[in-house]
Design a protein around this motif. Sequence first.
Motif, PDB file in Angstrom:
ATOM      1  N   PRO A   7       0.882  -1.284  -0.175  1.00 48.01           N
ATOM      2  CA  PRO A   7       0.157   0.124  -0.008  1.00 48.01           C
ATOM      3  C   PRO A   7       0.862   1.270   0.079  1.00 48.01           C
ATOM      4  CG  PRO A   7      -0.728  -1.598   1.350  1.00 48.01           C
ATOM      5  CD  PRO A   7       0.655  -2.086   0.877  1.00 48.01           C
ATOM      6  N   THR A   8       0.712   2.338  -1.132  1.00 55.84           N
ATOM      7  CA  THR A   8       1.308   3.395  -1.181  1.00 55.84           C
ATOM      8  C   THR A   8       0.637   4.555  -1.014  1.00 55.84           C
ATOM      9  OG1 THR A   8       2.667   1.942  -2.718  1.00 55.84           O
ATOM     10  CG2 THR A   8       2.933   4.555  -2.915  1.00 55.84           C
ATOM     11  N   PRO A   9       1.192   5.484   0.114  1.00 54.12           N
ATOM     12  CA  PRO A   9       0.709   6.643   0.112  1.00 54.12           C
ATOM     13  C   PRO A   9       0.372   7.570  -1.312  1.00 54.12           C
ATOM     14  CG  PRO A   9       1.987   6.412   1.824  1.00 54.12           C
ATOM     15  CD  PRO A   9       2.427   5.499   0.890  1.00 54.12           C
ATOM     16  N   VAL A  10      -0.466   8.345  -1.662  1.00 57.95           N
ATOM     17  CA  VAL A  10      -0.973   8.874  -2.786  1.00 57.95           C
ATOM     18  C   VAL A  10      -1.659  10.189  -2.460  1.00 57.95           C
ATOM     19  CG1 VAL A  10      -0.380   7.097  -4.634  1.00 57.95           C
ATOM     20  CG2 VAL A  10      -2.683   7.552  -3.698  1.00 57.95           C
ATOM     21  N   ALA A  11      -1.573  11.097  -3.204  1.00 56.15           N
ATOM     22  CA  ALA A  11      -2.503  12.007  -2.826  1.00 56.15           C
ATOM     23  C   ALA A  11      -3.849  11.889  -2.895  1.00 56.15           C
ATOM     24  CB  ALA A  11      -2.241  13.375  -4.017  1.00 56.15           C
ATOM     25  N   GLY A  12      -4.579  11.036  -3.380  1.00 59.20           N
ATOM     26  CA  GLY A  12      -5.685  10.501  -3.352  1.00 59.20           C
ATOM     27  C   GLY A  12      -6.173   9.691  -1.884  1.00 59.20           C
ATOM     28  N   VAL A  31      -7.543   2.790  -5.316  1.00 56.75           N
ATOM     29  CA  VAL A  31      -7.027   3.723  -4.175  1.00 56.75           C
ATOM     30  C   VAL A  31      -8.255   3.794  -3.414  1.00 56.75           C
ATOM     31  CG1 VAL A  31      -6.886   6.097  -4.232  1.00 56.75           C
ATOM     32  CG2 VAL A  31      -6.308   4.976  -6.208  1.00 56.75           C
ATOM     33  N   ASP A  32      -7.706   3.804  -2.056  1.00 55.42           N
ATOM     34  CA  ASP A  32      -8.694   3.632  -0.978  1.00 55.42           C
ATOM     35  C   ASP A  32      -9.752   2.363  -1.013  1.00 55.42           C
ATOM     36  OD1 ASP A  32      -7.155   5.318   0.548  1.00 55.42           O
ATOM     37  OD2 ASP A  32      -8.586   7.279   0.322  1.00 55.42           O
ATOM     38  N   GLY A  33      -9.402   1.533  -1.584  1.00 56.70           N
ATOM     39  CA  GLY A  33      -9.957   0.310  -1.902  1.00 56.70           C
ATOM     40  C   GLY A  33     -10.999   0.309  -2.996  1.00 56.70           C
ATOM     41  N   THR A  34     -11.132   1.697  -3.680  1.00 60.98           N
ATOM     42  CA  THR A  34     -11.888   1.676  -4.826  1.00 60.98           C
ATOM     43  C   THR A  34     -11.364   1.247  -6.331  1.00 60.98           C
ATOM     44  OG1 THR A  34     -13.365   3.307  -3.703  1.00 60.98           O
ATOM     45  CG2 THR A  34     -13.325   3.257  -6.209  1.00 60.98           C
ATOM     46  N   PRO A  35     -11.551   0.245  -6.899  1.00 62.78           N
ATOM     47  CA  PRO A  35     -10.921  -0.121  -8.082  1.00 62.78           C
ATOM     48  C   PRO A  35     -10.889   1.288  -9.270  1.00 62.78           C
ATOM     49  CG  PRO A  35     -12.484  -1.856  -7.455  1.00 62.78           C
ATOM     50  CD  PRO A  35     -12.859  -0.791  -6.750  1.00 62.78           C
ATOM     51  N   GLN A  36      -9.775   1.476  -9.562  1.00 69.01           N
ATOM     52  CA  GLN A  36      -9.737   2.731 -10.415  1.00 69.01           C
ATOM     53  C   GLN A  36      -9.098   2.557 -11.636  1.00 69.01           C
ATOM     54  OE1 GLN A  36     -10.023   5.899  -9.731  1.00 69.01           O
ATOM     55  NE2 GLN A  36     -10.168   6.061  -7.633  1.00 69.01           N
ATOM     56  N   GLU A 101      -0.019  13.427  -8.527  1.00 68.42           N
ATOM     57  CA  GLU A 101       1.387  13.160  -9.110  1.00 68.42           C
ATOM     58  C   GLU A 101       1.953  11.827  -8.396  1.00 68.42           C
ATOM     59  OE1 GLU A 101       5.185  15.875 -10.563  1.00 68.42           O
ATOM     60  OE2 GLU A 101       3.801  16.614  -8.794  1.00 68.42           O
ATOM     61  N   PRO A 102       1.848  11.802  -7.097  1.00 67.51           N
ATOM     62  CA  PRO A 102       2.466  10.452  -6.486  1.00 67.51           C
ATOM     63  C   PRO A 102       1.925   9.244  -7.090  1.00 67.51           C
ATOM     64  CG  PRO A 102       1.682  11.928  -4.771  1.00 67.51           C
ATOM     65  CD  PRO A 102       1.360  12.325  -6.107  1.00 67.51           C
ATOM     66  N   LEU A 103       0.537   9.277  -7.451  1.00 67.73           N
ATOM     67  CA  LEU A 103      -0.181   8.199  -8.187  1.00 67.73           C
ATOM     68  C   LEU A 103       0.418   7.872  -9.537  1.00 67.73           C
ATOM     69  CD1 LEU A 103      -2.264   5.855  -8.276  1.00 67.73           C
ATOM     70  CD2 LEU A 103      -3.931   7.815  -9.283  1.00 67.73           C
ATOM     71  N   THR A 104       0.757   8.996 -10.279  1.00 65.25           N
ATOM     72  CA  THR A 104       1.403   8.696 -11.517  1.00 65.25           C
ATOM     73  C   THR A 104       2.732   8.267 -11.534  1.00 65.25           C
ATOM     74  OG1 THR A 104       0.097  10.582 -12.444  1.00 65.25           O
ATOM     75  CG2 THR A 104       2.114  10.287 -13.744  1.00 65.25           C
ATOM     76  N   GLY A 105       3.628   8.809 -10.587  1.00 65.20           N
ATOM     77  CA  GLY A 105       4.742   8.275 -10.205  1.00 65.20           C
ATOM     78  C   GLY A 105       4.978   6.572  -9.913  1.00 65.20           C
ATOM     79  N   LEU A 106       3.646   6.219  -9.037  1.00 63.24           N
ATOM     80  CA  LEU A 106       3.813   4.765  -8.978  1.00 63.24           C
ATOM     81  C   LEU A 106       3.390   3.938 -10.296  1.00 63.24           C
ATOM     82  CD1 LEU A 106       3.342   2.395  -6.965  1.00 63.24           C
ATOM     83  CD2 LEU A 106       0.840   3.070  -6.873  1.00 63.24           C
ATOM     84  N   VAL A 107       2.570   4.502 -11.104  1.00 62.37           N
ATOM     85  CA  VAL A 107       1.960   3.655 -12.164  1.00 62.37           C
ATOM     86  C   VAL A 107       3.151   3.781 -13.141  1.00 62.37           C
ATOM     87  CG1 VAL A 107       0.606   4.063 -14.505  1.00 62.37           C
ATOM     88  CG2 VAL A 107      -0.490   4.250 -11.910  1.00 62.37           C
ATOM     89  N   ARG A 108       3.898   4.941 -13.336  1.00 61.61           N
ATOM     90  CA  ARG A 108       4.991   4.900 -14.272  1.00 61.61           C
ATOM     91  C   ARG A 108       6.118   3.911 -13.927  1.00 61.61           C
ATOM     92  NH1 ARG A 108       5.569   8.383 -18.290  1.00 61.61           N
ATOM     93  NH2 ARG A 108       4.349  10.468 -18.520  1.00 61.61           N
ATOM     94  N   ASP A 109       6.406   3.700 -12.578  1.00 62.41           N
ATOM     95  CA  ASP A 109       7.545   3.025 -12.110  1.00 62.41           C
ATOM     96  C   ASP A 109       7.002   1.443 -12.220  1.00 62.41           C
ATOM     97  OD1 ASP A 109       9.128   5.353 -11.499  1.00 62.41           O
ATOM     98  OD2 ASP A 109       8.335   5.199  -9.300  1.00 62.41           O
ATOM     99  N   PHE A 110       5.785   1.170 -12.072  1.00 65.84           N
ATOM    100  CA  PHE A 110       5.658  -0.359 -11.869  1.00 65.84           C
ATOM    101  C   PHE A 110       4.770  -0.905 -13.091  1.00 65.84           C
ATOM    102  CE2 PHE A 110       3.318  -4.046 -10.464  1.00 65.84           C
ATOM    103  CZ  PHE A 110       4.561  -4.908  -9.963  1.00 65.84           C
ATOM    104  N   LEU A 111       4.060   0.188 -14.048  1.00 63.47           N
ATOM    105  CA  LEU A 111       3.551  -0.211 -15.028  1.00 63.47           C
ATOM    106  C   LEU A 111       3.547   0.634 -16.097  1.00 63.47           C
ATOM    107  CD1 LEU A 111      -0.277  -0.529 -13.351  1.00 63.47           C
ATOM    108  CD2 LEU A 111       1.154  -2.290 -13.673  1.00 63.47           C
TER     109      LEU A 111
END
Length: 279
Positions: A7-12, A31-36, A101-111
């Motif tokens: 679980p990764t802290p993101v702005a949302g 994100v917070d349990g909601t499929p995005q 932006e933290p969410l985008t960073g997570l996605v770019r790094d892993f996906l």
Amino acid sequence: MRTPPGPTPVAGGTAELLADADRDGAWMLLVDGTPQSHVDLDDPAHLEFEYVRRMGHVLDLAAEPGAALDVVHLGGGALTLPRYVATTRPGSRQRVVEIDEPLTGLVRDFLPLPRHARVRVRAADAREALGTMRTASADVVVTDVFAGARTPAHLTTAEFAAEVARVLRPGGVAVANVADGPPLRFARGQVATLRTAFRHVCLLAEPGTLRGRRFGNLVAVASDAELPLADLSRACARDPMPSRVVDGGDLDRFTGNARPVPDAEAQPSPEPPDGVFTR
């Protein structure tokens, strides 16, 4: 298979990546349990979520097959549709606005995005970023923005729809995710609102959602040009969960006496009921 981060802290809130047990190389972003988002790294043209598949049909029919498009994505998530367009329409230029932006960073790094994908991501509020874009600079504007599980109020109004219309080229298409449940008051208002900015509007929806039996995602499509209704109907009917295309008199009856929503009266989309996203 790579081990996803915890679980990764993101702005949302808190983001989590879960492997899809049914598809090798596929991942679900929550994100917070909601499929995005759902992403298949081995097959970016695969669209798992039903409403995203319907949006894919709109993108498929926005121009001749394989032709490059200029696409604006308001809301990024795991960049599912930008991957889809990059794969099905090579050479397309895509602008993504994702405030988290933290969410985008997570996605770019892993996906990571497919090689040669021309996708530019900007960290900003969707409406503010739209207001800075050149008039008639996009072929398609996709709106799929959520704060938690709700669409922010300022992205549901006639003034926002006018900005989308301004950024689109003549004949361009707007497509939006509209999440709602019984009695579909929000969705009816969104149709009335889109009609203030576009001559042609239709809804793509699963019949149970359309009849107000359950909470779900309706897809609104709008343009100043006639929409490819017959082709959309055929594509939606072939889906694993078939959906209807609602237009013309049927859409008039659906909309009823709903009024366009101005900025001064804007409300976010309804809160989904508990358990609606349980997989």
